[in-house]
Scaffold this active site. Sequence first.
Site, PDB file in Angstrom:
ATOM      1  N   GLY A  47       0.760  -1.193   0.096  1.00 23.28           N
ATOM      2  CA  GLY A  47       0.179  -0.024  -0.127  1.00 23.28           C
ATOM      3  C   GLY A  47       0.731   1.468  -0.076  1.00 23.28           C
ATOM      4  N   ASP A  48       2.261   1.054  -0.056  1.00 26.45           N
ATOM      5  CA  ASP A  48       3.205   2.250   0.167  1.00 26.45           C
ATOM      6  C   ASP A  48       4.095   1.899  -0.935  1.00 26.45           C
ATOM      7  OD1 ASP A  48       4.215   4.875   0.691  1.00 26.45           O
ATOM      8  OD2 ASP A  48       2.914   4.854   2.511  1.00 26.45           O
ATOM      9  N   ASP A  49       5.167   2.637  -0.756  1.00 29.35           N
ATOM     10  CA  ASP A  49       6.330   2.742  -1.742  1.00 29.35           C
ATOM     11  C   ASP A  49       7.014   1.240  -1.403  1.00 29.35           C
ATOM     12  OD1 ASP A  49       6.114   5.349  -2.288  1.00 29.35           O
ATOM     13  OD2 ASP A  49       7.842   5.798  -0.789  1.00 29.35           O
TER      14      ASP A  49
END
Length: 447
Positions: A250-252
């Site tokens: 859900g992120d980098d």
Amino acid sequence: MNRWVGSIFLCIISTLLLMSWSVVAEGETCSGIVPMQYRNDKISILDFGGVGDGRTLNTKAFKEAIFRIQHLKRKGGTLLYIPAGVYLTGPFDLTSRMTLYLASGAVIKATQDPSQWPLVDPLPSYGRGRERPGARYMSLLHGDGLHDVIITGENGTIDGQGDVWWNMWRQRTLQFTRPHLVELMNSRGILISNVIFKNSPFWNIHPVYCSNVVIRYVTILAPADSPNTDGIDPDSSSNVCIEDSYISVGDDLVAVKSGWDQYGIAYGRPSHGITIRRITGSSPFAGIAVGSETSGGVVDVLAEHISLFNMGVGIHIKTNIGRGGMIRNITVSNVYMENARTGIKIAGDVGDHPDENFNPNALPVVKGIKIKDVWGEKVLQAGLIHGLKNSPFSGICLSNINLHGNPGSQNSIWKCSDVSGAAIQVSPFPCAELTSSQQTGACSTYF
């Protein structure tokens, strides 16, 4: 179900892409900095009362097994074997000269009871918890001051059961910063391979103040809407090798960091010598990122042979006023991206501050960024480069980059400000601030 079917499809695509690159990339690896150690001394979690029924809490069994490894100090170290089964546990510390080995079908599953998670001090380069002031929850697997640590196996799983933490974040009921799945501090000689990490409460794998770290052949999974579930975040660390892995979070996917504002400046430990190679994945945020916490500096980063699908930003270098630090000699090459909101973004207005005491005159220096051999399909905005008025970004060199929009639509233009450098064979052509191929001498100044 559709998400996991999509993940399997992306795995197939990534395998084909990696095969196509194998001729070029064959033999290229940095993993030799931490060789695999084979331990003659082996113990099983079952020897210490471990129960793999998914209900029994095994924290005591893990702690006792690791206590045995730590105090008997067998020559060559000891392997802790986790057989097939689901082992519910709270956080525990690893020790030096050990291998944590997860057999096929083995799952180390984190308890969802926050009362079972001890608190630890904030990192000195952050000055406080990343989300909340003060202390932070200990990571599920934790270690400080270790050497010769291996986490490996037969693609067993470490499951953070993070949804309870994500909901606390969404509902703004967190009392302390969420825990990582794995955090190793002040350690060296770390090897993580052939393990699946899923549903981390916060960042997945976080080596901080470490050296000689290899992370390869891992799979990292979390829902696209899970908050701040970064895949791998080398932080104020050196000689880090990240290779041959699939990350959908859900992120980098991978974010290189080095401390937060005045605390990172005071601690003064850069990240350097970071190699990222043959990574495939998807995320609503960035594929390969530097930042935004870069106050100790980030230098000498190489990322190559990267395949990105369904991305927010393909390549993202990000910092902010108050960060200070230098971002220099960053090379990203051989990137394929498909279905991305933005292809390339280099910006000086990203990220928040730990408190109001940051120095607005602490301006980051960004120079010597080389991005080459990039192909993108269905990229809504080709690129955005926003430097700082009082600290313009320099030596930004782009070459052989083709970022195509959706079929039938016109490619969006680049947006640039406070930047200088060169562009060679870039489509669509970026902006006037980046000179044409006849004036590329500036690139050689930084490489």
